[in-house]
Design a protein around this motif. Structure first.
Motif, PDB file in Angstrom:
ATOM      1  N   HIS A 185     -19.751  -5.966  -0.554  1.00 43.50           N
ATOM      2  CA  HIS A 185     -19.941  -6.652   1.226  1.00 43.50           C
ATOM      3  C   HIS A 185     -18.354  -7.092   1.600  1.00 43.50           C
ATOM      4  CE1 HIS A 185     -24.106  -6.825  -0.316  1.00 43.50           C
ATOM      5  NE2 HIS A 185     -23.559  -7.041  -1.609  1.00 43.50           N
ATOM      6  N   ASP A 186     -19.083  -7.930   2.870  1.00 40.95           N
ATOM      7  CA  ASP A 186     -17.737  -7.829   3.615  1.00 40.95           C
ATOM      8  C   ASP A 186     -16.971  -8.585   2.986  1.00 40.95           C
ATOM      9  OD1 ASP A 186     -16.238  -8.626   5.840  1.00 40.95           O
ATOM     10  OD2 ASP A 186     -17.980  -9.242   6.596  1.00 40.95           O
ATOM     11  N   GLY A 187     -15.568  -8.062   3.164  1.00 37.89           N
ATOM     12  CA  GLY A 187     -14.431  -8.748   1.820  1.00 37.89           C
ATOM     13  C   GLY A 187     -14.333  -8.461   0.949  1.00 37.89           C
ATOM     14  N   ASP A 188     -15.535  -7.789   0.227  1.00 36.16           N
ATOM     15  CA  ASP A 188     -15.358  -7.331  -1.244  1.00 36.16           C
ATOM     16  C   ASP A 188     -13.775  -6.368  -1.692  1.00 36.16           C
ATOM     17  OD1 ASP A 188     -16.811  -9.218  -1.824  1.00 36.16           O
ATOM     18  OD2 ASP A 188     -18.312  -8.352  -2.624  1.00 36.16           O
ATOM     19  N   LEU A 189     -13.454  -5.762  -2.248  1.00 35.67           N
ATOM     20  CA  LEU A 189     -12.638  -5.218  -2.989  1.00 35.67           C
ATOM     21  C   LEU A 189     -12.787  -3.500  -3.498  1.00 35.67           C
ATOM     22  CD1 LEU A 189      -8.801  -4.130  -1.203  1.00 35.67           C
ATOM     23  CD2 LEU A 189      -8.970  -5.371  -4.284  1.00 35.67           C
ATOM     24  N   PHE A 190     -13.296  -2.175  -3.176  1.00 34.85           N
ATOM     25  CA  PHE A 190     -13.208  -1.579  -4.310  1.00 34.85           C
ATOM     26  C   PHE A 190     -12.444  -0.865  -4.801  1.00 34.85           C
ATOM     27  CE2 PHE A 190     -16.536  -0.305  -1.146  1.00 34.85           C
ATOM     28  CZ  PHE A 190     -17.694   0.182  -1.974  1.00 34.85           C
ATOM     29  N   HIS A 191     -11.782  -0.943  -5.895  1.00 30.25           N
ATOM     30  CA  HIS A 191     -10.706   0.223  -6.754  1.00 30.25           C
ATOM     31  C   HIS A 191     -11.663   1.672  -7.352  1.00 30.25           C
ATOM     32  CE1 HIS A 191      -8.028   0.321 -10.272  1.00 30.25           C
ATOM     33  NE2 HIS A 191      -7.229   0.909  -9.469  1.00 30.25           N
ATOM     34  N   PHE A 192     -10.404   2.627  -6.610  1.00 22.85           N
ATOM     35  CA  PHE A 192     -10.892   3.805  -7.598  1.00 22.85           C
ATOM     36  C   PHE A 192      -9.391   4.372  -7.773  1.00 22.85           C
ATOM     37  CE2 PHE A 192     -14.245   3.727  -3.854  1.00 22.85           C
ATOM     38  CZ  PHE A 192     -14.825   3.644  -4.077  1.00 22.85           C
ATOM     39  N   HIS A 193     -10.008   4.384  -9.448  1.00 25.46           N
ATOM     40  CA  HIS A 193      -8.933   5.289 -10.401  1.00 25.46           C
ATOM     41  C   HIS A 193      -8.239   6.472  -9.539  1.00 25.46           C
ATOM     42  CE1 HIS A 193      -8.549   1.464 -13.224  1.00 25.46           C
ATOM     43  NE2 HIS A 193      -9.711   1.315 -12.225  1.00 25.46           N
ATOM     44  N   PRO A 194      -7.103   6.451 -10.623  1.00 25.91           N
ATOM     45  CA  PRO A 194      -6.549   8.342  -9.889  1.00 25.91           C
ATOM     46  C   PRO A 194      -7.071   9.199 -10.389  1.00 25.91           C
ATOM     47  CG  PRO A 194      -4.683   6.255 -10.166  1.00 25.91           C
ATOM     48  CD  PRO A 194      -5.832   6.105 -10.802  1.00 25.91           C
ATOM     49  N   HIS A 195      -7.514   9.954  -9.536  1.00 28.00           N
ATOM     50  CA  HIS A 195      -8.072  11.020 -10.182  1.00 28.00           C
ATOM     51  C   HIS A 195     -10.106  10.926  -9.899  1.00 28.00           C
ATOM     52  CE1 HIS A 195      -4.753  13.360 -10.822  1.00 28.00           C
ATOM     53  NE2 HIS A 195      -4.588  12.091 -11.577  1.00 28.00           N
ATOM     54  N   THR A 196      -9.934   9.701  -9.460  1.00 33.47           N
ATOM     55  CA  THR A 196     -11.834   9.627  -9.413  1.00 33.47           C
ATOM     56  C   THR A 196     -12.160  10.101  -8.410  1.00 33.47           C
ATOM     57  OG1 THR A 196     -11.618   7.811 -11.027  1.00 33.47           O
ATOM     58  CG2 THR A 196     -13.082   8.127  -9.822  1.00 33.47           C
ATOM     59  N   TYR A 197     -13.061  11.267  -8.789  1.00 32.50           N
ATOM     60  CA  TYR A 197     -13.924  11.810  -7.447  1.00 32.50           C
ATOM     61  C   TYR A 197     -14.746  10.745  -6.913  1.00 32.50           C
ATOM     62  CZ  TYR A 197     -11.699  16.245  -7.061  1.00 32.50           C
ATOM     63  OH  TYR A 197     -11.202  16.998  -7.403  1.00 32.50           O
ATOM     64  N   HIS A 198     -14.996  10.543  -5.428  1.00 32.42           N
ATOM     65  CA  HIS A 198     -15.618   9.295  -5.175  1.00 32.42           C
ATOM     66  C   HIS A 198     -15.878   9.309  -3.621  1.00 32.42           C
ATOM     67  CE1 HIS A 198     -11.510   8.187  -4.306  1.00 32.42           C
ATOM     68  NE2 HIS A 198     -11.919   7.346  -2.799  1.00 32.42           N
ATOM     69  N   ALA A 199     -17.243   9.002  -2.893  1.00 32.29           N
ATOM     70  CA  ALA A 199     -17.646   8.826  -1.749  1.00 32.29           C
ATOM     71  C   ALA A 199     -18.035   7.330  -1.161  1.00 32.29           C
ATOM     72  CB  ALA A 199     -18.127   9.635  -1.023  1.00 32.29           C
ATOM     73  N   LEU A 200     -17.401   6.846  -0.323  1.00 32.70           N
ATOM     74  CA  LEU A 200     -17.675   5.437   0.198  1.00 32.70           C
ATOM     75  C   LEU A 200     -19.059   6.115   1.575  1.00 32.70           C
ATOM     76  CD1 LEU A 200     -14.135   3.741   1.239  1.00 32.70           C
ATOM     77  CD2 LEU A 200     -15.980   3.509  -0.524  1.00 32.70           C
ATOM     78  N   VAL A 201     -19.908   5.038   1.260  1.00 35.22           N
ATOM     79  CA  VAL A 201     -21.423   4.869   2.881  1.00 35.22           C
ATOM     80  C   VAL A 201     -21.065   4.340   3.240  1.00 35.22           C
ATOM     81  CG1 VAL A 201     -23.719   5.861   2.647  1.00 35.22           C
ATOM     82  CG2 VAL A 201     -21.929   6.391   0.089  1.00 35.22           C
ATOM     83  N   ASN A 202     -21.480   4.052   4.069  1.00 30.12           N
ATOM     84  CA  ASN A 202     -21.813   2.777   5.053  1.00 30.12           C
ATOM     85  C   ASN A 202     -23.622   3.012   5.413  1.00 30.12           C
ATOM     86  OD1 ASN A 202     -22.711   0.657   6.918  1.00 30.12           O
ATOM     87  ND2 ASN A 202     -21.484   1.925   9.189  1.00 30.12           N
TER      88      ASN A 202
END
Length: 262
Positions: A185-202
């Motif tokens: 949510h607004d103000g939360d923090l994602f952490h993606f570790h190295p070599h982790t395949y990911h995609a952000l979605v709005n």
């Protein structure tokens, strides 16, 4: 300058991009001579705007090749041109700052667009948290202005990524043998570790922003894929912290990064 009008064959589009290689090498040579505090905003704009046009053309051709029979035979050459354009786009806008206290205006930092699978554009602006010539000489921040109902391409980095969601709720998808999803949510923090395949979605109906810190260095390697194989393994989490009051009416959220997650 990169100019294309009307439909063109894959070979013609590739040839047009390959002809930009000397231009990109010349821009990189210019960047090698930059001195902090002496960089002119208009000259930086010229370099980065040219590289952005070439980079976006490369992205469009890459996407078309991924959907075309036998398209892989040209991907290597397209990605080589794109890597040069990406290198130019790593120029650190902080070099424009004069003296110990200055402002580098957002409208003096050229727009950079990243395309998704639907050829939709996501505006980004980035800068280094240091005085080095390139953003990836140290920690760097990228601000993304994400349109509604927009999903990024799947990609990975070789460094930790910490992404703060602002203005909207974001979904973070990552691969760990299967597709997993987290919500910030607004103000939360994602952490993606190295070599982790990911995609952000709005997933919402309004624009959102994300502020992404690449740590301990900037994004020196970007690994996109058009689709997952199912063998990718990764790790990600969302962190939320409470508001703190400091100095009277000042409210802040304080996140810790680095070894706290490992």
């Amino acid at each position: 300058m990169l100019v294309a009008r009307g439909p063109a064959s894959t070979e013609a589009r590739l040839e047009l991009l390959l002809r930009q290689t000397p231009v990109l090498h010349r821009l990189i040579e210019e960047q090698h001579t930059l001195v902090a505090g002496e960089v002119v905003a208009q000259e930086s704009w010229r370099r980065l705007a040219a590289a952005n046009r070439i980079n976006e053309a490369c992205q469009r051709l890459e996407l078309d090749l991924a959907d075309a029979p036998y398209g892989e035979q040209w991907l290597g050459e397209v990605r080589a041109v794109r890597a040069l354009a990406e290198s130019v786009l790593r120029e650190n806008p902080v070099l424009q700052a004069r003296g110990p206290l200055d402002v580098v205006r957002s409208d003096e930092v050229p727009d950079r667009h990243v395309l998704n699978r639907d050829r939709r554009r996501e505006l980004r602006k980035g800068f280094g948290l240091h005085r080095g010539a390139r953003n990836d000489d140290g920690p760097s921040v990228v601000v993304a202005f994400t349109p509604p109902a927009y999903e990024q391409m799947w990609h990975a980095h070789t460094v930790d990524e910490y992404t703060l969601a602002v203005d909207a709720r974001f979904a973070g998808r990552y691969a760990d043998g299967k597709t997993c999803e987290l919500a910030a949510h607004d103000g939360d923090l994602f952490h993606f570790h190295p070599h982790t395949y990911h995609a952000l979605v709005n997933p919402g109906a309004r624009h959102g922003r994300t502020f992404t810190l690449k740590y301990p260095i900037g994004i020196s390697v970007w690994l996109p894929v058009s689709k997952l194989t199912g063998t990718e393994r990764g790790q990600a989490e969302v962190r939320s912290v409470p508001w703190e009051r400091e100095g009277g009416n000042l409210l802040l959220r304080r996140f810790q990064i680095g070894d706290v997650y490992h």
